[in-house]
Motif scaffolding. Structure first.
Motif, PDB file in Angstrom:
ATOM      1  N   SER A   1       0.835  -1.193   0.000  1.00 31.73           N
ATOM      2  CA  SER A   1       0.000   0.000   0.000  1.00 31.73           C
ATOM      3  C   SER A   1       0.873   1.247   0.000  1.00 31.73           C
ATOM      4  O   SER A   1       1.806   1.348   0.796  1.00 31.73           O
ATOM      5  N   GLN A   2       0.559   2.184  -0.882  1.00 24.94           N
ATOM      6  CA  GLN A   2       1.314   3.426  -0.948  1.00 24.94           C
ATOM      7  C   GLN A   2       0.361   4.609  -0.756  1.00 24.94           C
ATOM      8  O   GLN A   2      -0.774   4.595  -1.215  1.00 24.94           O
ATOM      9  N   SER A   3       0.881   5.626  -0.088  1.00 21.38           N
ATOM     10  CA  SER A   3       0.086   6.836   0.082  1.00 21.38           C
ATOM     11  C   SER A   3       0.983   8.064   0.048  1.00 21.38           C
ATOM     12  O   SER A   3       2.153   7.982   0.445  1.00 21.38           O
ATOM     13  N   PRO A   4       0.461   9.193  -0.446  1.00 23.23           N
ATOM     14  CA  PRO A   4      -0.821   9.301  -1.137  1.00 23.23           C
ATOM     15  C   PRO A   4      -0.738   8.686  -2.532  1.00 23.23           C
ATOM     16  O   PRO A   4       0.344   8.393  -3.012  1.00 23.23           O
ATOM     17  N   SER A   5      -1.856   8.552  -3.186  1.00 21.49           N
ATOM     18  CA  SER A   5      -1.833   8.035  -4.551  1.00 21.49           C
ATOM     19  C   SER A   5      -1.435   9.133  -5.527  1.00 21.49           C
ATOM     20  O   SER A   5      -0.837   8.853  -6.573  1.00 21.49           O
ATOM     21  N   ASN A   6      -1.772  10.355  -5.179  1.00 25.51           N
ATOM     22  CA  ASN A   6      -1.389  11.504  -5.991  1.00 25.51           C
ATOM     23  C   ASN A   6      -0.932  12.625  -5.079  1.00 25.51           C
ATOM     24  O   ASN A   6      -1.501  12.834  -4.005  1.00 25.51           O
ATOM     25  N   LYS A   7       0.097  13.343  -5.526  1.00 27.41           N
ATOM     26  CA  LYS A   7       0.597  14.473  -4.747  1.00 27.41           C
ATOM     27  C   LYS A   7       1.052  15.563  -5.706  1.00 27.41           C
ATOM     28  O   LYS A   7       1.887  15.323  -6.579  1.00 27.41           O
ATOM     29  N   VAL A   8       0.470  16.749  -5.526  1.00 26.23           N
ATOM     30  CA  VAL A   8       0.918  17.909  -6.281  1.00 26.23           C
ATOM     31  C   VAL A   8       1.575  18.856  -5.292  1.00 26.23           C
ATOM     32  O   VAL A   8       0.982  19.181  -4.261  1.00 26.23           O
ATOM     33  N   THR A   9       2.772  19.279  -5.580  1.00 30.29           N
ATOM     34  CA  THR A   9       3.503  20.138  -4.663  1.00 30.29           C
ATOM     35  C   THR A   9       4.182  21.252  -5.430  1.00 30.29           C
ATOM     36  O   THR A   9       4.451  21.141  -6.633  1.00 30.29           O
ATOM     37  N   GLU A  10       4.463  22.326  -4.730  1.00 33.29           N
ATOM     38  CA  GLU A  10       5.160  23.436  -5.343  1.00 33.29           C
ATOM     39  C   GLU A  10       6.664  23.198  -5.324  1.00 33.29           C
ATOM     40  O   GLU A  10       7.198  22.629  -4.354  1.00 33.29           O
ATOM     41  N   LYS A  11       7.308  23.653  -6.339  1.00 28.02           N
ATOM     42  CA  LYS A  11       8.768  23.562  -6.418  1.00 28.02           C
ATOM     43  C   LYS A  11       9.386  24.167  -5.155  1.00 28.02           C
ATOM     44  O   LYS A  11       8.986  25.236  -4.688  1.00 28.02           O
ATOM     45  N   GLY A  12      10.344  23.424  -4.602  1.00 29.25           N
ATOM     46  CA  GLY A  12      11.033  23.886  -3.408  1.00 29.25           C
ATOM     47  C   GLY A  12      10.495  23.317  -2.104  1.00 29.25           C
ATOM     48  O   GLY A  12      11.159  23.399  -1.063  1.00 29.25           O
ATOM     49  N   LYS A  13       9.292  22.743  -2.153  1.00 31.44           N
ATOM     50  CA  LYS A  13       8.725  22.149  -0.948  1.00 31.44           C
ATOM     51  C   LYS A  13       9.253  20.734  -0.753  1.00 31.44           C
ATOM     52  O   LYS A  13       9.727  20.088  -1.678  1.00 31.44           O
ATOM     53  N   ASP A  14       9.133  20.247   0.478  1.00 28.78           N
ATOM     54  CA  ASP A  14       9.495  18.868   0.794  1.00 28.78           C
ATOM     55  C   ASP A  14       8.256  17.980   0.712  1.00 28.78           C
ATOM     56  O   ASP A  14       7.152  18.415   1.018  1.00 28.78           O
ATOM     57  N   VAL A  15       8.466  16.719   0.306  1.00 32.21           N
ATOM     58  CA  VAL A  15       7.357  15.767   0.275  1.00 32.21           C
ATOM     59  C   VAL A  15       7.784  14.457   0.929  1.00 32.21           C
ATOM     60  O   VAL A  15       8.969  14.107   0.918  1.00 32.21           O
ATOM     61  N   GLU A  16       6.807  13.761   1.482  1.00 32.63           N
ATOM     62  CA  GLU A  16       7.032  12.435   2.058  1.00 32.63           C
ATOM     63  C   GLU A  16       6.074  11.459   1.414  1.00 32.63           C
ATOM     64  O   GLU A  16       4.864  11.697   1.371  1.00 32.63           O
ATOM     65  N   LEU A  17       6.629  10.353   0.956  1.00 31.81           N
ATOM     66  CA  LEU A  17       5.829   9.299   0.344  1.00 31.81           C
ATOM     67  C   LEU A  17       5.941   8.067   1.240  1.00 31.81           C
ATOM     68  O   LEU A  17       7.033   7.723   1.690  1.00 31.81           O
ATOM     69  N   ARG A  18       4.808   7.407   1.428  1.00 21.74           N
ATOM     70  CA  ARG A  18       4.774   6.298   2.377  1.00 21.74           C
ATOM     71  C   ARG A  18       4.510   4.969   1.673  1.00 21.74           C
ATOM     72  O   ARG A  18       3.753   4.922   0.702  1.00 21.74           O
ATOM     73  N   CYS A  19       5.135   3.919   2.211  1.00 19.58           N
ATOM     74  CA  CYS A  19       4.924   2.572   1.680  1.00 19.58           C
ATOM     75  C   CYS A  19       4.723   1.602   2.834  1.00 19.58           C
ATOM     76  O   CYS A  19       5.544   1.516   3.741  1.00 19.58           O
ATOM     77  N   ASP A  20       3.612   0.859   2.763  1.00 21.53           N
ATOM     78  CA  ASP A  20       3.360  -0.238   3.698  1.00 21.53           C
ATOM     79  C   ASP A  20       3.551  -1.549   2.938  1.00 21.53           C
ATOM     80  O   ASP A  20       2.730  -1.893   2.090  1.00 21.53           O
ATOM     81  N   PRO A  21       4.606  -2.287   3.226  1.00 23.73           N
ATOM     82  CA  PRO A  21       4.855  -3.517   2.467  1.00 23.73           C
ATOM     83  C   PRO A  21       3.938  -4.645   2.918  1.00 23.73           C
ATOM     84  O   PRO A  21       3.203  -4.518   3.899  1.00 23.73           O
ATOM     85  N   ILE A  22       4.009  -5.737   2.198  1.00 26.26           N
ATOM     86  CA  ILE A  22       3.264  -6.927   2.587  1.00 26.26           C
ATOM     87  C   ILE A  22       3.852  -7.459   3.896  1.00 26.26           C
ATOM     88  O   ILE A  22       5.087  -7.522   4.049  1.00 26.26           O
ATOM     89  N   SER A  23       2.985  -7.815   4.800  1.00 22.49           N
ATOM     90  CA  SER A  23       3.421  -8.298   6.092  1.00 22.49           C
ATOM     91  C   SER A  23       4.333  -9.517   5.938  1.00 22.49           C
ATOM     92  O   SER A  23       4.024 -10.455   5.207  1.00 22.49           O
ATOM     93  N   GLY A  24       5.487  -9.450   6.609  1.00 20.57           N
ATOM     94  CA  GLY A  24       6.427 -10.566   6.549  1.00 20.57           C
ATOM     95  C   GLY A  24       7.483 -10.422   5.469  1.00 20.57           C
ATOM     96  O   GLY A  24       8.467 -11.174   5.452  1.00 20.57           O
ATOM     97  N   HIS A  25       7.305  -9.475   4.569  1.00 23.73           N
ATOM     98  CA  HIS A  25       8.314  -9.244   3.539  1.00 23.73           C
ATOM     99  C   HIS A  25       9.446  -8.417   4.122  1.00 23.73           C
ATOM    100  O   HIS A  25       9.232  -7.309   4.617  1.00 23.73           O
ATOM    101  N   THR A  26      10.656  -8.963   4.024  1.00 23.86           N
ATOM    102  CA  THR A  26      11.786  -8.286   4.653  1.00 23.86           C
ATOM    103  C   THR A  26      12.551  -7.397   3.673  1.00 23.86           C
ATOM    104  O   THR A  26      13.369  -6.590   4.085  1.00 23.86           O
ATOM    105  N   ALA A  27      12.305  -7.552   2.395  1.00 28.33           N
ATOM    106  CA  ALA A  27      12.974  -6.714   1.402  1.00 28.33           C
ATOM    107  C   ALA A  27      11.999  -5.671   0.889  1.00 28.33           C
ATOM    108  O   ALA A  27      10.825  -5.976   0.627  1.00 28.33           O
TER     109      ALA A  27
END
Lengths: 113, 114
Positions: free
Chosen positions: B5-31
């Motif tokens: 699962s990844q969030s957000p699905s879409n992100k619009v940001t202004e040049k110069g701003k910082d962004v954070e993208l999140r990833c929830d992997p499949i449970s038990g996956h170590t890579a």
């Protein structure tokens, strides 16, 4: 330097015919190869894989062939269906490299009804 | 969850701003992998987390990019001072560490820097 190359950015075939997607690699240490399919606005999904100890792996309509001496693999889809239209990515990984996947640039397959 | 699962699905940001993208992997996956796909391009490797080992950061394009993986599960990709060339779909994937196995991808985050 691209280690995995898909030289054909696009391919069109008629429904019912065979689709052949090609992939070349340069790293002789690659020992595991995968094909992924990607629809627009979705993440790639795993399709089929092959280990370097084999030269062919078949799964339904999908067959992957590996020619180690030529550093070449191909994906055959037969018969092709309109739902197969997608971008196909070839990927490879190297033993001992913690299985980092190296992807090709993809081939857009269009199956015409 | 059942998939990556990844969030957000879409992100619009202004040049110069910082962004954070999140990833929830499949449970038990170590890579866990981060890739990005720019318009008309293939999948570009960014960073790879393997269990408790030091991550492979060799694909990060500049020092504005960083990623962490807390508790061996959720990962965050941070882009500081975003530039227009950072616009792309950022894809996260996870896999079991052992043996020959495929990686499972999330649906991606489409980042647009305006």
């Amino acid at each position: 330097d691209q280690q995995v190359k898909q030289n054909s950015p696009s391919l069109s075939v008629q429904e019912g015919r065979i689709s052949i997607l090609n992939c070349d690699y340069t790293n002789s240490m690659f020992d595991y190869f995968l094909w992924y399919k990607k629809y627009p606005a979705e993440g790639p999904t795993f399709l089929i894989s092959i280990s370097s100890i084999k030269d062919k792996n078949e799964d339904g309509r999908f067959t992957v062939f590996l020619n180690k001496s030529a550093k070449h693999l191909s994906l055959h889809i037969v018969p092709s269906q309109p739902g197969d239209s997608a971008v196909y990515f070839c990927a490879a990984s190297e033993a001992g490299s913690a299985r980092q996947l190296t992807f090709g640039s993809g081939t857009q397959l269009t199956v015409l009804p | 969850g059942a998939g990556v699962s990844q969030s957000p699905s879409n992100k619009v940001t202004e040049k110069g701003k910082d962004v954070e993208l999140r990833c929830d992997p499949i449970s038990g996956h170590t890579a866990l992998y981060w890739y990005r796909q720019s318009l008309g391009q293939g999948l570009e490797f960014l960073i790879y987390f393997q269990g408790n080992s030091a991550p492979d950061k060799s694909g990060l394009p500049s020092d504005r990019f960083s990623a962490e993986r807390t508790g061996g599960s959720v990962s965050t990709l941070t882009i500081q001072r975003t530039q227009q060339e950072d616009s792309a779909v950022y894809l996260c994937a996870s896999s079991l560490l052992s043996g020959n196995t495929e990686a499972f991808f999330g649906q991606g985050t489409r980042l647009t820097v305006v």
